[in-house]
Motif scaffolding. Structure first.
Motif, mmCIF file in Angstrom:
data_model
loop_
_atom_site.group_PDB
_atom_site.id
_atom_site.type_symbol
_atom_site.label_atom_id
_atom_site.label_comp_id
_atom_site.label_asym_id
_atom_site.label_seq_id
_atom_site.Cartn_x
_atom_site.Cartn_y
_atom_site.Cartn_z
ATOM 1 N N SER A 265 25.048 8.414 7.732
ATOM 2 C CA SER A 265 26.111 9.341 7.277
ATOM 3 C C SER A 265 25.529 10.664 7.642
ATOM 4 C CB SER A 265 26.117 9.225 5.598
ATOM 5 O OG SER A 265 27.627 9.310 5.559
ATOM 6 N N GLU B 192 23.216 16.599 8.089
ATOM 7 C CA GLU B 192 23.445 17.989 8.976
ATOM 8 C C GLU B 192 23.764 18.909 7.851
ATOM 9 O OE1 GLU B 192 25.730 17.811 12.531
ATOM 10 O OE2 GLU B 192 24.291 16.086 13.310
ATOM 11 N N TYR C 149 40.396 9.899 -2.192
ATOM 12 C CA TYR C 149 39.260 9.317 -1.083
ATOM 13 C C TYR C 149 39.269 7.857 -1.184
ATOM 14 C CZ TYR C 149 34.973 8.272 0.990
ATOM 15 O OH TYR C 149 33.954 7.594 1.600
ATOM 16 N N SER D 161 30.769 6.430 10.896
ATOM 17 C CA SER D 161 31.247 7.929 11.415
ATOM 18 C C SER D 161 31.010 7.634 12.699
ATOM 19 C CB SER D 161 30.223 8.866 10.811
ATOM 20 O OG SER D 161 30.663 10.095 11.391
ATOM 21 N N VAL E 158 31.154 10.383 14.679
ATOM 22 C CA VAL E 158 30.752 12.088 15.376
ATOM 23 C C VAL E 158 29.364 11.831 16.115
ATOM 24 C CG1 VAL E 158 31.917 13.068 13.410
ATOM 25 C CG2 VAL E 158 29.392 12.579 13.229
ATOM 26 N N GLU E 159 29.336 12.849 17.008
ATOM 27 C CA GLU E 159 27.953 12.995 17.835
ATOM 28 C C GLU E 159 27.098 13.954 17.003
ATOM 29 O OE1 GLU E 159 27.597 11.667 20.845
ATOM 30 O OE2 GLU E 159 29.291 10.458 20.465
ATOM 31 N N TRP F 231 27.610 17.697 15.778
ATOM 32 C CA TRP F 231 28.978 18.034 15.568
ATOM 33 C C TRP F 231 29.273 18.772 14.242
ATOM 34 C CZ3 TRP F 231 32.957 16.747 12.039
ATOM 35 C CH2 TRP F 231 34.221 17.264 12.330
ATOM 36 N N VAL F 232 28.602 18.032 13.080
ATOM 37 C CA VAL F 232 28.778 18.434 11.899
ATOM 38 C C VAL F 232 28.168 20.000 11.527
ATOM 39 C CG1 VAL F 232 28.298 18.233 9.540
ATOM 40 C CG2 VAL F 232 28.822 16.125 10.615
ATOM 41 N N LEU G 215 35.182 19.486 2.840
ATOM 42 C CA LEU G 215 34.852 18.025 2.920
ATOM 43 C C LEU G 215 35.853 17.317 3.569
ATOM 44 C CD1 LEU G 215 34.049 17.396 -0.891
ATOM 45 C CD2 LEU G 215 32.589 17.530 0.757
ATOM 46 N N VAL H 115 35.364 18.467 7.535
ATOM 47 C CA VAL H 115 33.994 18.054 8.347
ATOM 48 C C VAL H 115 33.150 17.116 7.702
ATOM 49 C CG1 VAL H 115 31.855 19.173 8.894
ATOM 50 C CG2 VAL H 115 33.738 20.772 8.414
ATOM 51 N N VAL H 116 33.164 16.899 6.241
ATOM 52 C CA VAL H 116 32.263 15.942 5.857
ATOM 53 C C VAL H 116 32.861 14.403 5.894
ATOM 54 C CG1 VAL H 116 31.177 15.023 3.550
ATOM 55 C CG2 VAL H 116 31.135 17.432 4.262
ATOM 56 N N LEU H 117 33.944 14.297 5.761
ATOM 57 C CA LEU H 117 34.684 12.833 5.848
ATOM 58 C C LEU H 117 34.582 12.540 7.258
ATOM 59 C CD1 LEU H 117 37.751 12.738 3.198
ATOM 60 C CD2 LEU H 117 35.252 12.001 3.262
ATOM 61 N N GLY I 36 32.536 13.253 9.417
ATOM 62 C CA GLY I 36 30.722 12.863 9.434
ATOM 63 C C GLY I 36 30.265 11.911 8.533
ATOM 64 N N THR I 37 31.038 11.109 7.548
ATOM 65 C CA THR I 37 30.502 10.353 6.817
ATOM 66 C C THR I 37 30.526 8.662 7.270
ATOM 67 O OG1 THR I 37 31.047 11.703 4.921
ATOM 68 C CG2 THR I 37 31.181 9.378 4.395
ATOM 69 N N THR I 38 29.712 8.020 6.998
ATOM 70 C CA THR I 38 29.770 6.491 7.172
ATOM 71 C C THR I 38 29.985 6.250 5.677
ATOM 72 O OG1 THR I 38 28.326 6.514 8.866
ATOM 73 C CG2 THR I 38 28.496 4.448 7.485
ATOM 74 N N TRP J 223 30.396 4.110 2.836
ATOM 75 C CA TRP J 223 29.388 3.008 2.166
ATOM 76 C C TRP J 223 30.472 2.196 1.026
ATOM 77 C CZ3 TRP J 223 24.010 1.322 2.390
ATOM 78 C CH2 TRP J 223 23.453 2.024 3.581
ATOM 79 N N GLN J 224 31.354 2.889 0.726
ATOM 80 C CA GLN J 224 32.247 2.369 -0.278
ATOM 81 C C GLN J 224 33.424 1.443 0.215
ATOM 82 O OE1 GLN J 224 30.586 2.099 -3.377
ATOM 83 N NE2 GLN J 224 29.224 3.576 -2.118
#
Lengths: 459, 459
Positions: A107, A112, B20, B31, B33-34, B37-38, B59, B62-64, B66-68, B70-71
């Protein structure tokens, strides 16, 4: 529970917490229940599910009477632990996302955002630039001390520690006022208590550098290997401050890792006027401060920086096949699992981010300054009183006081206040003398609360 | 933030999480993203506070990305970590109460609810009665392994370890399939990797008792001190099960601490039909299972039991003056700080209690059984396929599979699935062969998700 049920019940839970916080002063600060009472109230686990109302009812019926209310404005015990409401919401968001931040790739944002906050705080707290890129969130200062010690052991061994372990010659230096978690860390690291040197303190309860120098010298002469000194900025007992700069010189001379524990006082570095306490930190190898004590962040969130993240990672890394991934192998990312005791990790940065954005740095500073001002006011009342005295100088928002007639009246006053329920205070000993610690730090503590405490104590 | 603001904003945060979770399938599981990036999207910390909306907007922005997630129902990587919505609310209540459960006296309910749940689970999971009174919640199975090892070291030393540390002769036994956290625990405990014996495994990837016996014998003959064996019920790689009962006999013969790690598979003990996997547990000294993996509880919550809490407490206890209190001195209470690495602790039991009451034991069992049934279905598709094969027997809800043509097509299929974004799978190696792990365990995973995964893999 589907998202719509969550929406409905979640609102009820939020309301329950809002109601609890609004009426928190109706409760005695310290729980009055006897051992076993709570368990005696609890039923067997249900075979079939039940509504969330049943849990909330048990919170009211059983948990609240069995709770010591750490968020009560009359909480002056230990060190208060602010679970400010923005931080509660930040932690809720972390639970709601439910991500696992062990690797960057599991994640990216969890890693970050944390890196960003830790670097930003280096600037905001006036910390040395050598800590940039070396920050990580730990659960507690105990774990931070253990992590620092493991990195120190690895460095002292020339990188052989992870393979060969400790050899029984390593020594660690604390003072009699250092938090017990450092001695405990030495135990957990396999050094045993025999490896821990308790350095003498001066009249201000700060570590004596002459005694430290002589203990290091005699250990070196005896073939021992000094590994780490833990200096404290704001000890648990009285808030004493060790002479970090002088200790750092000694450490540099002998290649010893200097860990600086400012678990409680650390957030004060946000205020320029308190930065004098942190003199010498530019020479420290690691530094820790608890956002969950005095930076308005719900437990658990310890800020930890090291100037040597490479040593820490080399000490703690392990890479089984099932955790291999291209991002890690590229070397372009940080995998925070290598910086801590556990493997898994919550997205804890979200609760800190919530605090820092909701209050702003100025808001957090106002929080700190308000407590210091209240402590100074209480200090003025104590010093003006014929019966009470400070047994150590006030340190920021911490006062340590005793009755002039000795331990019995001091203890009696503490017990009386705690039994009355409007405040909760704990004690320490200073040079063998029983003393009450008054740690001002709950978010909602105001002058009238401190006045009521003083009236009760001095009655 | 006052309680009324919290009420208003808290509802918004609950709604954000509900939204969400309701639209989680719109996101790629992993995610995309590289690195960097975040961080590149984040601004400086504000001097003045800002509204909570700003955080929620970040969130989304940027966060979403950049999120993997899990749910997500398409999460089959590592082991899924269920943050069920009742557990999210239980954790919210814990943050809202904001108590510190380090001592019984610092919040009696935090300790007693935990004791109650851990004892109730002994019954519900069919665990041996010797674990009654020996249960505690740890953060992770890594910490549980470290705590077990420290207790084992203390016992082996005849109670001298806390004073004298390790002496370099101690040895620890794992298999090549044991979780890496045990080797890491040995490192942290000062034994070094040199102390860790990696025992051979049989064709089913279970620890070979004959090899274990011979390694113990040769260590004893060489003057080493075997301290702990870690047996695993459900290894990380393939879900293999070590022969606990036979290992236990060997341990008993040599006075070695047997720690049983069922971090992932442990919750299956709630179902009588899976209890055969846990045979021999009545001889174990400690046992761990992660509620945050397969028991619907938001990270972090590891269940840990030991038959020797007295040894554990004697190994880890420390009592500075400022933590002394009458309840502790009465001996009538448990202070859980002595059972874990950190000093401080959250009221974690609340999130587990929320899960067990909302779903009921039957609800949790249905959750487990559903995943096992889906895995059995997937197994039937794999075995009927000409191109794919199981590389290890299915273990509960975990499958390990490979393309018959070798590593390249296996890896290509994994990369293709992960890039498409509807599922996330990770790999391991089995006898040198690259294999895909499919761990079914997200709360919302249904048959059509597993079918889509299989169609994508086998396309």
């Amino acid at each position: 529970m589907d998202p719509d049920e969550f929406r409905r019940i979640g609102h009820e839970v939020v309301d329950w917490i809002a109601d609890y916080r609004a009426r928190i002063e109706d409760f005695p600060v310290k729980s009055q229940v006897e051992p076993g009472w709570v368990r005696g109230q609890l039923g067997a686990l249900p075979e079939q599910g039940e509504g969330f109302d049943a849990l909330l009812a048990d919170l009211d019926r059983v948990v609240l009477p069995g709770t010591t209310h750490w968020q009560h404005p009359g909480f002056y015990a230990y060190f208060p632990a602010n679970a400010s409401l923005p931080s509660v919401l930040g932690d809720l968001l972390s639970s709601g996302l439910g991500v696992q931040g062990m690797l960057w790739s599991t994640s990216p944002a969890a890693t970050e955002v944390e890196q960003h906050l830790m670097d930003e705080l280096v600037g905001a707290m006036g910390l040395p630039a050598r800590f940039l890129g070396g920050g990580v969130i730990q659960d507690t200062a105990s774990s931070a001390a253990l992590v620092a010690l493991l990195a120190a052991l690895h460095r002292t061994s020339g990188g052989k520690w992870r393979q060969t372990g400790v050899d029984g010659s390593e020594t660690v230096y604390v003072s009699s006022q250092t938090h017990s978690s450092v001695e405990r860390a030495a135990r957990m690291a396999g050094l045993g208590e025999q490896a821990v040197r308790s350095i003498e303190v001066d009249a201000a309860l700060a570590m004596r550098v002459d005694d430290l120098a002589s203990r290091i010298r005699s250990d070196v002469e005896a073939g021992r290997k000094p590994v780490m000194v833990c200096a404290t900025i704001g000890t648990t007992g009285t808030g004493a401050v060790d002479p970090v700069r002088e200790i750092a010189s000694l450490c540099a001379e002998h290649g010893i890792w200097l860990h600086v524990d400012a678990a409680w006082a650390g957030p004060a570095a946000l205020c320029p006027e308190f930065r004098g306490l942190f003199d010498g930190l530019d020479q420290a190898d690691s530094f820790t401060a608890n956002a969950h004590k005095w930076m308005l962040t719900a437990f658990d969130l310890t800020l930890f920086w090291t100037a040597h993240p490479d040593v820490l990672v080399d000490a703690l890394t392990i890479l089984p096949e099932y955790l291999r991934n291209t991002a890690t192998e590229s070397g372009a990312v940080v995998d925070y699992r290598d910086w801590q005791i556990p493997l898994g990790r919550r997205f804890r940065a979200l609760k800190l981010w919530s605090v820092l954005r909701w209050y702003g740095l100025e808001g957090v500073r106002a929080h700190l300054r308000g407590h210091v001002e209240l402590a100074a006011l209480l200090e003025s009342w104590v010093t003006a009183d014929d019966n009470w005295t400070l047994v150590a100088p006030r340190s920021l928002s911490l006062l340590t006081i005793a009755h002039r007639d000795g331990d019995e009246p001091t203890k009696a006053a503490m017990d009386r206040v705690n039994a009355a329920g409007e405040a909760f205070i704990t004690h320490t000993t200073v040079n063998g003398r029983f003393a009450i610690r008054i740690a001002i730090g709950a978010e909602s503590t105001r002058q009238h609360h401190v006045r009521a405490l003083w009236d009760a104590l001095s009655a």
